[in-house]
Write a protein that holds these residues in place. Structure first.
Motif, PDB file in Angstrom:
ATOM      1  N   UNK A   1      10.478  13.882  -5.048  1.00 62.92           N
ATOM      2  CA  UNK A   1       9.430  12.495  -5.019  1.00 62.92           C
ATOM      3  C   UNK A   1      10.242  11.447  -5.829  1.00 62.92           C
ATOM      4  N   UNK A   2       9.677  10.357  -5.569  1.00 63.54           N
ATOM      5  CA  UNK A   2       9.994   9.101  -6.484  1.00 63.54           C
ATOM      6  C   UNK A   2       8.704   8.658  -7.211  1.00 63.54           C
ATOM      7  N   UNK A   3       8.529   8.920  -8.486  1.00 60.78           N
ATOM      8  CA  UNK A   3       7.304   8.533  -9.184  1.00 60.78           C
ATOM      9  C   UNK A   3       7.298   7.070  -9.303  1.00 60.78           C
ATOM     10  N   UNK A   4       5.978   6.540  -8.963  1.00 57.71           N
ATOM     11  CA  UNK A   4       6.007   4.928  -9.103  1.00 57.71           C
ATOM     12  C   UNK A   4       4.741   4.508  -9.913  1.00 57.71           C
ATOM     13  N   UNK A   5       4.593   3.514 -10.408  1.00 59.14           N
ATOM     14  CA  UNK A   5       3.071   3.015 -11.034  1.00 59.14           C
ATOM     15  C   UNK A   5       3.476   1.401 -10.876  1.00 59.14           C
ATOM     16  N   UNK A   6       2.122   0.916 -10.573  1.00 59.00           N
ATOM     17  CA  UNK A   6       1.993  -0.289 -10.381  1.00 59.00           C
ATOM     18  C   UNK A   6       1.818  -1.311 -11.719  1.00 59.00           C
ATOM     19  N   UNK A   7       2.112  -2.456 -11.590  1.00 60.84           N
ATOM     20  CA  UNK A   7       2.118  -3.220 -12.777  1.00 60.84           C
ATOM     21  C   UNK A   7       0.720  -3.246 -13.351  1.00 60.84           C
ATOM     22  N   UNK A   8      -0.416  -3.166 -12.698  1.00 62.52           N
ATOM     23  CA  UNK A   8      -1.845  -3.098 -13.007  1.00 62.52           C
ATOM     24  C   UNK A   8      -2.061  -1.740 -13.758  1.00 62.52           C
ATOM     25  N   UNK A   9      -1.753  -0.772 -12.957  1.00 60.69           N
ATOM     26  CA  UNK A   9      -1.882   0.483 -13.753  1.00 60.69           C
ATOM     27  C   UNK A   9      -1.223   0.642 -15.163  1.00 60.69           C
ATOM     28  N   UNK A  10       0.064   0.418 -15.120  1.00 62.64           N
ATOM     29  CA  UNK A  10       0.518   0.459 -16.441  1.00 62.64           C
ATOM     30  C   UNK A  10       0.041  -0.579 -17.662  1.00 62.64           C
ATOM     31  N   UNK A  11      -0.489  -1.619 -17.093  1.00 62.58           N
ATOM     32  CA  UNK A  11      -1.123  -2.476 -17.911  1.00 62.58           C
ATOM     33  C   UNK A  11      -2.274  -2.128 -18.699  1.00 62.58           C
ATOM     34  N   UNK A  12      -3.051  -1.190 -17.810  1.00 61.69           N
ATOM     35  CA  UNK A  12      -4.101  -0.299 -18.263  1.00 61.69           C
ATOM     36  C   UNK A  12      -3.746   0.491 -19.335  1.00 61.69           C
ATOM     37  N   UNK A  13      -2.615   1.139 -19.348  1.00 62.97           N
ATOM     38  CA  UNK A  13      -2.193   1.968 -20.488  1.00 62.97           C
ATOM     39  C   UNK A  13      -1.678   1.357 -21.541  1.00 62.97           C
ATOM     40  N   UNK A  14      -1.391   0.111 -21.602  1.00 66.26           N
ATOM     41  CA  UNK A  14      -0.829  -0.816 -22.483  1.00 66.26           C
ATOM     42  C   UNK A  14      -2.199  -1.157 -23.361  1.00 66.26           C
TER      43      UNK A  14
END
Ligand SMILES: [Zn+2]
Length: 268
Positions: free
Chosen positions: A57-70
Motif C-alpha cells: 500500500x501507499x499510505x496517503x493523507x490530504x493537506x486538510x486532514x493533516x491540518x486537522x492534526x496540527x
C-alpha cells in the motif's frame, strides 16, 4: 475465523482489481481520526492495512486532514509524526476544510484515482458507499476491517459484466466491419469466375454476346480463321506432295503385279 476473513478480503480485493482496475501499491487515503486511534492503540497502521488488502500500500493523507492534526496541538504529536510519514495528497483546498468533506471531494463521483479510504467517520463511509468501487477500511475494537462491497459497487460490477456479455453500439461497430469483410470477399469470388465462364461461352457462341463477349469474339474468329487457313494450306500441300509420290508407286506396283499375273497366266 481469521482464515475465513482473510479469504473474503482476498476475494474482495480481487473484485476491485479485476473489475475496477485497482493495482498495487494500493493508494490508501487515511484520515486524521484513524491516525489518532492508531497511535492511541499502538496499531501498526500501514502493516495492518497492507495485511487486509493483501498487497503493498501507499499510505496517503490530504493537506486538510493533516491540518486537522496540527490543530490538535502537541498532545497529538505522535499522530502528526505518523501522518508525516505518509505521502501528502494535494487536494487544492486553499483554506483547509473538514477532513470528511476533503476526502469526499478527492474521491469525487467515480473514484477515478482508485483510492482506498481508511477513515473512522461513520457519516463519511455511508456517503462513500453510494459511490461505486470505493474500498472502505476502519478500525473496530483495535481490529482492522475491510467493509464488504457496497450495493453500488456490486451494481457497477453487474453493469460491466453485462457490457462485456452484450457489447454496446460502438463495440459492435468495431466488431461489425470484421464480420462484414467476409461477405464482400464471397461476392468478389463469384464475380471472378463469371467472366471466365462467359469467355468460354463466347468461343462457343460467337453470334450472341455482350460488349465484353463481342471483344472476345473478334479475337477467336481471327484466330480460328487463321488456324483454318493454315490447316487448309497444310492439307493442300500434303495432298499435293503425297499424291505425286504415293500414287505412282502404288500404280506401278499394281501394274507390275497385274503384269506379272498376266504373264503367269499367259505362261501357263
Ligand atoms: Zn482538502
Amino acid at each position: 475465523m481469521r482464515q475465513k476473513r482473510s479469504k473474503t478480503y482476498r476475494k474482495l480485493m480481487a473484485l476491485y482489481s479485476m473489475t475496477f482496475g485497482f493495482r498495487q501499491p494500493y493508494q490508501v487515503l487515511i484520515d486524521s481520526e484513524m491516525c489518532k486511534l492508531a497511535t492511541d492503540t499502538n496499531i501498526e497502521l500501514v502493516k495492518q492495512i497492507g495485511a487486509i488488502l493483501h498487497g503493498e500500500i501507499k499510505p496517503m493523507i490530504t493537506q486538510c486532514c493533516i491540518h486537522e492534526l496540527y490543530l490538535q496541538g502537541k498532545s497529538r504529536q505522535n499522530a502528526v509524526d505518523l501522518a508525516k510519514t505518509f505521502e501528502r495528497r494535494k487536494c487544492n483546498h486553499k483554506e483547509p476544510i473538514p477532513g470528511d468533506e476533503c476526502l469526499k471531494s478527492v474521491v469525487g463521483d467515480a473514484n477515478k484515482h482508485r483510492y482506498v479510504i481508511a477513515c473512522q467517520s461513520q457519516p463519511l463511509r455511508s456517503k462513500l458507499r453510494n459511490i461505486p468501487a470505493v474500498p472502505l477500511v476502519h478500525i473496530n475494537r483495535s481490529v482492522m476491517v475491510l467493509e464488504p462491497a457496497s450495493d453500488m459497487t456490486l451494481a457497477s460490477k453487474r453493469k460491466s459484466e453485462e457490457q462485456s456479455l452484450h457489447p454496446t453500439a460502438p463495440d459492435i461497430a468495431l466488431v461489425g466491419p470484421s464480420s462484414l469483410d467476409p461477405p464482400p470477399k464471397k461476392r468478389k469470388g463469384p464475380k471472378g469466375p463469371n467472366p471466365l465462364s462467359v469467355k468460354k461461352k463466347k468461343v462457343d457462341n460467337p453470334t450472341k454476346g455482350k460488349n465484353s463477349s463481342g471483344r472476345t469474339h473478334d479475337d477467336p474468329r481471327t484466330l480460328t480463321e487463321r488456324k483454318r487457313k493454315r490447316n487448309n494450306d497444310e492439307d493442300d500441300a500434303e495432298d499435293v506432295e503425297p499424291r505425286s509420290v504415293i500414287h505412282p508407286t502404288r500404280k506401278r506396283k499394281r501394274r507390275r503385279k497385274v503384269e506379272g499375273l498376266h504373264v503367269d497366266k499367259d505362261c501357263t
